[in-house]
Design a protein around this motif. Structure first.
Motif, short mmCIF file in Angstrom:
data_model
loop_
_atom_site.label_atom_id
_atom_site.label_comp_id
_atom_site.label_asym_id
_atom_site.label_seq_id
_atom_site.Cartn_x
_atom_site.Cartn_y
_atom_site.Cartn_z
N UNK A 44 -17.89 28.76 50.79
CA UNK A 44 -18.45 28.69 52.17
C UNK A 44 -17.84 29.54 53.10
N UNK A 45 -16.56 29.37 53.00
CA UNK A 45 -15.43 30.16 53.81
C UNK A 45 -15.82 31.90 53.39
N UNK A 46 -16.03 32.26 52.18
CA UNK A 46 -16.07 33.62 52.10
C UNK A 46 -17.36 34.16 52.35
N UNK A 47 -18.52 33.29 52.09
CA UNK A 47 -20.11 33.86 52.04
C UNK A 47 -20.65 33.48 53.32
N UNK A 48 -20.23 32.43 54.04
CA UNK A 48 -20.91 32.08 55.47
C UNK A 48 -22.12 31.92 55.13
N UNK A 49 -22.87 31.07 54.19
CA UNK A 49 -24.39 31.11 54.08
C UNK A 49 -25.09 30.56 55.36
N UNK A 50 -26.32 30.65 54.94
CA UNK A 50 -27.39 30.16 56.26
C UNK A 50 -27.74 28.62 55.95
N UNK A 51 -27.42 28.03 54.93
CA UNK A 51 -27.61 27.16 54.68
C UNK A 51 -26.87 26.43 53.69
N UNK A 52 -26.26 25.02 53.40
CA UNK A 52 -25.54 24.25 52.34
C UNK A 52 -26.46 23.26 51.78
N UNK A 53 -26.96 23.30 50.58
CA UNK A 53 -27.42 21.82 49.91
C UNK A 53 -26.00 21.27 49.24
N UNK A 54 -25.64 20.26 49.72
CA UNK A 54 -24.28 19.53 49.23
C UNK A 54 -24.59 18.22 48.63
N UNK A 55 -24.15 18.07 47.45
CA UNK A 55 -24.11 16.64 46.70
C UNK A 55 -23.11 15.83 47.40
N UNK A 56 -23.40 14.54 47.51
CA UNK A 56 -22.64 13.51 48.14
C UNK A 56 -21.34 13.16 47.19
N UNK A 57 -21.80 12.82 45.96
CA UNK A 57 -20.95 12.25 44.95
C UNK A 57 -20.44 13.19 43.93
#
Length: 134
Positions: free
Chosen positions: A45-58
């Motif tokens: 995320x720091x390198x790419x700065x995406x437009x959206x993140x899909x993030x697993x909780x567990x």
């Protein structure tokens, strides 16, 4: 020329990642990148700065909630929209996801077409907000 959109998928379950990849890849205007744990996801995320993140909780190690806290500490990264992916959807948990800044929630198991539709809507919405608030 239309700018390609980028999505970072942070998910430790290979089968879920593969379903997301197949569903989203059919959208030629989206670039995908992947991380299998929270720490790797934070680095990308720091390198790419995406437009959206899909993030697993567990996830083992750094959970999705812990990663969200780290994203929120960074002025640039906290502006990236995040959608949590989880099988934990009790009312108190949903409130916690929103409190942490998630703009949406995808419940496992999910319909791939639903995800693609929601992603496109969220990306368009975010683009409109950027135009209104440069």
């Amino acid at each position: 020329m239309k700018k390609l959109k980028s999505i970072l998928i942070i998910e430790d379950e290979e089968d879920i990642t593969e379903i997301l990849k197949i569903a989203i890849e059919h959208s030629s205007d989206i670039l995908l990148s992947f991380a299998t744990n929270g720490q790797d996801g934070l680095t990308k995320a720091n390198i790419e700065k995406p437009d959206l993140i899909l993030l697993d909780v567990l996830m083992p190690g750094m959970s999705g909630l812990e990663l969200m806290d780290e994203l929120n500490k960074n002025e640039i990264l906290k502006q990236i929209p995040v959608i949590f992916i989880t099988s934990r959807v009790q009312r108190s948990e949903i409130q916690e996801y929103k409190k942490r800044g998630a703009i949406g929630l995808i419940e496992k198991p999910f319909a791939p077409l639903e995800i693609v539709t929601r992603i496109h809507l969220l990306l368009e919405e975010n683009e409109q907000l950027k135009k209104l608030n440069p």
